[in-house]
Scaffold this active site. Structure first.
Site, PDB file in Angstrom:
ATOM      1  NE  ARG A   1       7.052   0.773   4.912  1.00  0.00           N
ATOM      2  CZ  ARG A   1       5.845   0.219   4.838  1.00  0.00           C
ATOM      3  NH1 ARG A   1       5.719  -1.047   4.447  1.00  0.00           N
ATOM      4  NH2 ARG A   1       4.763   0.897   5.151  1.00  0.00           N
TER       5      ARG A   1
ATOM      6  CE  LYS B   1      26.886  -2.176  -5.829  1.00  0.00           C
ATOM      7  NZ  LYS B   1      27.147  -1.108  -6.822  1.00  0.00           N
TER       8      LYS B   1
ATOM      9  NE  ARG C   1      -1.708  -2.147   2.828  1.00  0.00           N
ATOM     10  CZ  ARG C   1      -1.815  -3.417   2.447  1.00  0.00           C
ATOM     11  NH1 ARG C   1      -2.825  -3.806   1.745  1.00  0.00           N
ATOM     12  NH2 ARG C   1      -0.892  -4.308   2.780  1.00  0.00           N
ATOM     13  CB  THR C   2       3.443   2.565   2.288  1.00  0.00           C
ATOM     14  OG1 THR C   2       2.661   2.184   3.414  1.00  0.00           O
ATOM     15  CG2 THR C   2       4.088   3.914   2.555  1.00  0.00           C
TER      16      THR C   2
ATOM     17  CG  HIS D   1       3.568   3.999   8.650  1.00  0.00           C
ATOM     18  ND1 HIS D   1       3.607   4.836   7.541  1.00  0.00           N
ATOM     19  CD2 HIS D   1       3.218   2.778   8.178  1.00  0.00           C
ATOM     20  CE1 HIS D   1       3.292   4.122   6.470  1.00  0.00           C
ATOM     21  NE2 HIS D   1       3.045   2.878   6.823  1.00  0.00           N
TER      22      HIS D   1
HETATM   23  C1  NCD Z   1       1.694  -1.079   8.146  1.00  0.00           C
HETATM   24  C2  NCD Z   1       3.191  -0.881   8.297  1.00  0.00           C
HETATM   25  O1  NCD Z   1       3.953  -1.114   7.359  1.00  0.00           O
HETATM   26  O2  NCD Z   1       3.578  -0.494   9.398  1.00  0.00           O
HETATM   27  N1  NCD Z   1       1.308  -1.285   6.814  1.00  0.00           N
HETATM   28  C3  NCD Z   1       1.049  -0.200   6.039  1.00  0.00           C
HETATM   29  O3  NCD Z   1       1.902   0.611   5.762  1.00  0.00           O
HETATM   30  N2  NCD Z   1      -0.221  -0.007   5.667  1.00  0.00           N
HETATM   31  C4  NCD Z   1       1.161  -2.105   9.073  1.00  0.00           C
HETATM   32  C5  NCD Z   1       1.751  -3.480   9.074  1.00  0.00           C
HETATM   33  O4  NCD Z   1       2.689  -3.789   8.341  1.00  0.00           O
HETATM   34  O5  NCD Z   1       1.243  -4.281   9.851  1.00  0.00           O
END
Ligand code: NCD
Length: 356
Positions: A101, A80, A51-52, A129
């Site tokens: 991320r 590396k 999703r992100t 997040h």
């Molecule tokens: C979440 C995350 O990555 O923290 N997912 C997301 O970004 N929608 C929640 C999860 O991974 O459980």
């Protein structure tokens, strides 16, 4: 340069303005279709995501911009041994804005301190997040029509669930918010989150009993037990099915409660719940794209006249963070930085308390 590392980097007025922009995008997508023409978003994903990453990319395409990046550390120079700081410097030469991320707490801040373009934190280890919180906020606004006077149940892995930490920070700012923190004892929120609640005088209770809490909730925010953050797989196996939301459990809930989940779900919401009108989690995922569009627009606009990032209250260099999951445990910073909050000195990257 303005980056968004923590949801508290945005004021409540800014959060309202972002939700207004997102609602305007939903109503008039054609007005935004060329807003980012000629601009590039880099998505640097050192950790898995559906999703992100894809909603960031879809957001940039729908704004008429371009996207470049990688979806796993193995296909970047991190494999590396390149540092996050150097990666951020380099990508700043190729892109106008970065969404990233990383599995380490504080990694997005490390990137932002070395990038010359805005950095958006798409999740830093078990820490926070903020853009998931933007998705959550638009969902709350659309499902409940308000941000104040809500009783919010957060259920599951409150220790490692970074979305929970950011949502608590955001909703703590509204009048009448009350949290019911539902988790096994081992997975309660970290102490820095509890201290935030206490210092702001936000009422909360901690319980392991989902059924008992259900009738009073306006929002139930379910979360996945974060398997990848456990050092002992046996503990994960023992806790993984602590909560499973089923239609009969929802019989005890308010008729207008909204069920949220950042997704992915594993077992914690039965698919039979999906048909319930209170199940808002797929709508929430769509809301995430609109909020990311609004955020990209805002940060690119502010980057036209960059102001120096505010650095008040920071303490430089004196201590070392002892959290093994912090980015500073593996990457050198010229000086480590700390912040005094509620009388406690914390690492500015991961918020762990520092022994002085
Ligand atoms: C979440 C995350 O990555 O923290 N997912 C997301 O970004 N929608 C929640 C999860 O991974 O459980």
């Amino acid at each position: 340069m303005r980056s968004v590392i923590d949801i508290l980097d945005l004021s409540t007025d800014e959060l309202e303005a972002l939700t207004d922009t997102a609602l305007d995008i939903i109503a008039h997508p054609e007005r935004y279709a060329r807003a980012c023409e000629g601009k590039k978003l880099a998505t640097l994903f050192f950790e898995p995501s559906t999703r992100t990453r894809l909603s960031f990319e879809a957001a940039m395409y729908e704004l008429g911009g371009h996207v470049l990046g990688f979806s796993e550390a193995a296909s970047s120079s991190a494999s590396k041994g390149e540092s996050v700081a150097d990666t951020a410097r380099i990508v700043s030469c190729y892109a106008d804005i970065i969404a990233m991320r990383h599995p380490r707490e504080g990694a997005a801040l490390a990137a932002a301190r070395h990038a010359s373009v805005p950095v958006i934190n798409g999740g830093d280890g078990g820490h926070c997040h903020p853009t998931q919180t933007l998705a959550d906020l638009l969902t709350i606004r659309r499902e409940k029509g308000r941000f104040d006077h809500l009783t919010i149940g957060l259920c599951g892995d409150l220790k490692y669930g970074r979305t929970v930490h950011s949502l608590i920070n955001a909703m703590s700012r509204y009048e009448g918010t009350r949290f019911v923190l539902i988790s096994p004892e081992e997975l309660r929120v970290p102490d820095y989150v509890r201290q935030t609640l206490e210092s702001k005088g936000v009422p909360y209770e901690q319980t392991a009993d989902l059924d008992g809490a259900m009738p009073e909730l306006d929002i139930l925010y379910m979360t996945r037990i974060q398997r990848e953050r456990f050092s002992d797989p046996a503990v994960y196996e023992r806790l993984k099915d602590s909560y499973i939301l089923t239609p009969d459990k929802l019989d005890g809930a308010k008729g207008d409660m909204a069920v949220l989940h950042p997704l992915p779900r594993v077992n914690e919401i039965s698919v039979a719940v999906d048909a319930d009108p209170r199940a808002a989690y797929f709508r929430q995922a769509l809301n995430g794209k609109y909020m990311r569009m609004a955020l990209i627009l805002k940060l690119l606009d502010e980057a036209k006249n960059p102001a120096p990032a505010p650095e008040e209250g920071l303490i430089y260099g004196k201590y070392r963070c002892s959290n093994p999951r912090c980015i500073t445990a593996v990457e050198q910073e010229p000086e480590q930085i700390f912040r005094l909050t509620g009388g406690v000195c914390r690492c500015a990257y991961c918020e762990s308390p520092v022994r002085i």
